[in-house]
Design an enzyme around this catalytic site. Sequence first.
Site, PDB file in Angstrom:
ATOM      1  N   LYS A 120      -1.306   2.328 -13.314  1.00  0.00           N
ATOM      2  CA  LYS A 120      -1.638   1.393 -14.396  1.00  0.00           C
ATOM      3  C   LYS A 120      -2.017   2.086 -15.694  1.00  0.00           C
ATOM      4  CE  LYS A 120      -2.953  -2.924 -12.194  1.00  0.00           C
ATOM      5  NZ  LYS A 120      -3.956  -4.005 -12.252  1.00  0.00           N
ATOM      6  N   LYS A 203       7.012  -2.898  -5.834  1.00  0.00           N
ATOM      7  CA  LYS A 203       6.242  -4.046  -5.332  1.00  0.00           C
ATOM      8  C   LYS A 203       6.472  -5.290  -6.197  1.00  0.00           C
ATOM      9  CE  LYS A 203       1.881  -4.691  -6.227  1.00  0.00           C
ATOM     10  NZ  LYS A 203       0.416  -4.830  -6.347  1.00  0.00           N
ATOM     11  N   LYS A 206       2.590  -9.800 -10.100  1.00  0.00           N
ATOM     12  CA  LYS A 206       2.326 -10.797 -11.139  1.00  0.00           C
ATOM     13  C   LYS A 206       2.567 -10.226 -12.523  1.00  0.00           C
ATOM     14  CE  LYS A 206      -2.026 -12.642  -9.346  1.00  0.00           C
ATOM     15  NZ  LYS A 206      -2.852 -11.612  -8.695  1.00  0.00           N
TER      16      LYS A 206
HETATM   17  P1  AMP Z   1      -3.419  -8.852  -6.784  1.00  0.00           P
HETATM   18  O1  AMP Z   1      -2.396  -9.851  -7.221  1.00  0.00           O
HETATM   19  O2  AMP Z   1      -3.041  -7.463  -7.187  1.00  0.00           O
HETATM   20  O3  AMP Z   1      -4.806  -9.232  -7.146  1.00  0.00           O
HETATM   21  O4  AMP Z   1      -3.375  -8.836  -5.178  1.00  0.00           O
HETATM   22  C1  AMP Z   1      -4.077  -9.755  -4.367  1.00  0.00           C
HETATM   23  C2  AMP Z   1      -3.737  -9.542  -2.913  1.00  0.00           C
HETATM   24  O5  AMP Z   1      -2.349  -9.773  -2.678  1.00  0.00           O
HETATM   25  C3  AMP Z   1      -4.038  -8.124  -2.396  1.00  0.00           C
HETATM   26  O6  AMP Z   1      -4.468  -8.195  -1.051  1.00  0.00           O
HETATM   27  C4  AMP Z   1      -2.689  -7.465  -2.472  1.00  0.00           C
HETATM   28  O7  AMP Z   1      -2.562  -6.390  -1.579  1.00  0.00           O
HETATM   29  C5  AMP Z   1      -1.773  -8.622  -2.092  1.00  0.00           C
HETATM   30  N1  AMP Z   1      -0.450  -8.429  -2.669  1.00  0.00           N
HETATM   31  C6  AMP Z   1      -0.143  -8.389  -3.997  1.00  0.00           C
HETATM   32  N2  AMP Z   1       1.179  -8.176  -4.172  1.00  0.00           N
HETATM   33  C7  AMP Z   1       1.707  -8.076  -2.922  1.00  0.00           C
HETATM   34  C8  AMP Z   1       3.027  -7.838  -2.437  1.00  0.00           C
HETATM   35  N3  AMP Z   1       4.065  -7.676  -3.269  1.00  0.00           N
HETATM   36  N4  AMP Z   1       3.216  -7.801  -1.087  1.00  0.00           N
HETATM   37  C9  AMP Z   1       2.176  -7.978  -0.234  1.00  0.00           C
HETATM   38  N5  AMP Z   1       0.924  -8.192  -0.640  1.00  0.00           N
HETATM   39  C10 AMP Z   1       0.669  -8.238  -1.961  1.00  0.00           C
END
Ligand code: AMP
Length: 340
Positions: A120, A203, A206
């Site tokens: 990041k 990955k 968002k």
């Molecule tokens: P975040 O959107 O980064 O706050 O992620 C929130 C949760 O969703 C965390 O447990 C991440 O590990 C999971 N997560 C986010 N993106 C993915 C993805 N592409 N595949 C699986 N889990 C995800």
Amino acid sequence: MAETPKFTPRVFSGIQPSGSLTLGNYLGAMTKFVDWQNRGTHETIFCMVDLHAITVPQAPDTLRHNTRELCAGFLASGIDPEKSILINQSRVPEHAQLGWIFNCVARMGWMGRMTQWKDKSGKNAEAASLGLFAYPALMAADILLYKSTHVPVGEDQKQHIELTRDIAAKFNHDYDVDFFPMTAPVIEGAATRIMSLKDGTKKMSKSDPVEASRINLTDDADAIAKKFKKAKTDPDPLPGTPEGLEGRPDARNLVNIYAALAETSVADVLAANEGKMFGYFKQDLADLAVSKLSPVSTEMARLMKDPAEIDRVLARGSERAREISVPVLEQVYDIIGMVR
Ligand code: AMP
Ligand code: TRP
């Protein structure tokens, strides 16, 4: 006689309100949270980590909207605010307070090794916020404020949970106490790493500037179908076994998504679809995704019509959370020598 466990079995996890919920969040996190809640073996606390979101710039109105929409996403996916504690991080001030203490426990070198920090902050780390660097210490505070024993997350968060254990161990050691648990990450199932629909080695996120790279929970049926139709694949048909997906990241990703949505294994999906061309498989996948996600997005839209009700859920959640967090922080202050 069986030993009494020292720590209450408690699950904690968080999601950033930094954009729309994606299919990756839904399969990798949200559906697991609902499972934990409904299993009833652990207390469950789920958090919209708004203080983490501002480690990169956020427009205030957008952040407010995204936080409420994320709460609607939790509720629409099946989180019941009577069974689980649902909070936004900034409303429980003990998160930031314990976060500061952990800034003083964690070492610069530990933070510098975090891959999320490296990704990041990119080539211009000098211009990144100090908060982005300290991000994992606040995350450790989220978890340890409730002495959480289990944290369900996607694969990308594993390193942060390991760091949380390092912080807990150093705190316990430095102050000669057995105060914080060694929290276990829970990373299970076909959906621990859902990849971009445009690049199977990246990955799904968002914050990806390419909209077609992800499915949002707010997408309508049409958008979902279009995005799957345009998803990257290779020219070969589906293999009959998982080994046949070696070296085919885009193909593997679509099969993984199908398996996770259908709540079955990759092997079973392949056995049923061997030899099928991806053009047809993508159509099946779109139909399945629409049938699973439409009820969630419809319910989210309904909940978003009454933001005051969402705010009441979060206010009630923070009251319940503080029944746990206030006494824990008091004890931490005593341990470290703050005059009370
Ligand atoms: P975040 O959107 O980064 O706050 O992620 C929130 C949760 O969703 C965390 O447990 C991440 O590990 C999971 N997560 C986010 N993106 C993915 C993805 N592409 N595949 C699986 N889990 C995800
Ligand atoms: N860092 C996590 C993510 O980006 C979000 C998060 C913050 C979190 N605090 C947490 C996840 C505590 C689990 C537990 O995905």
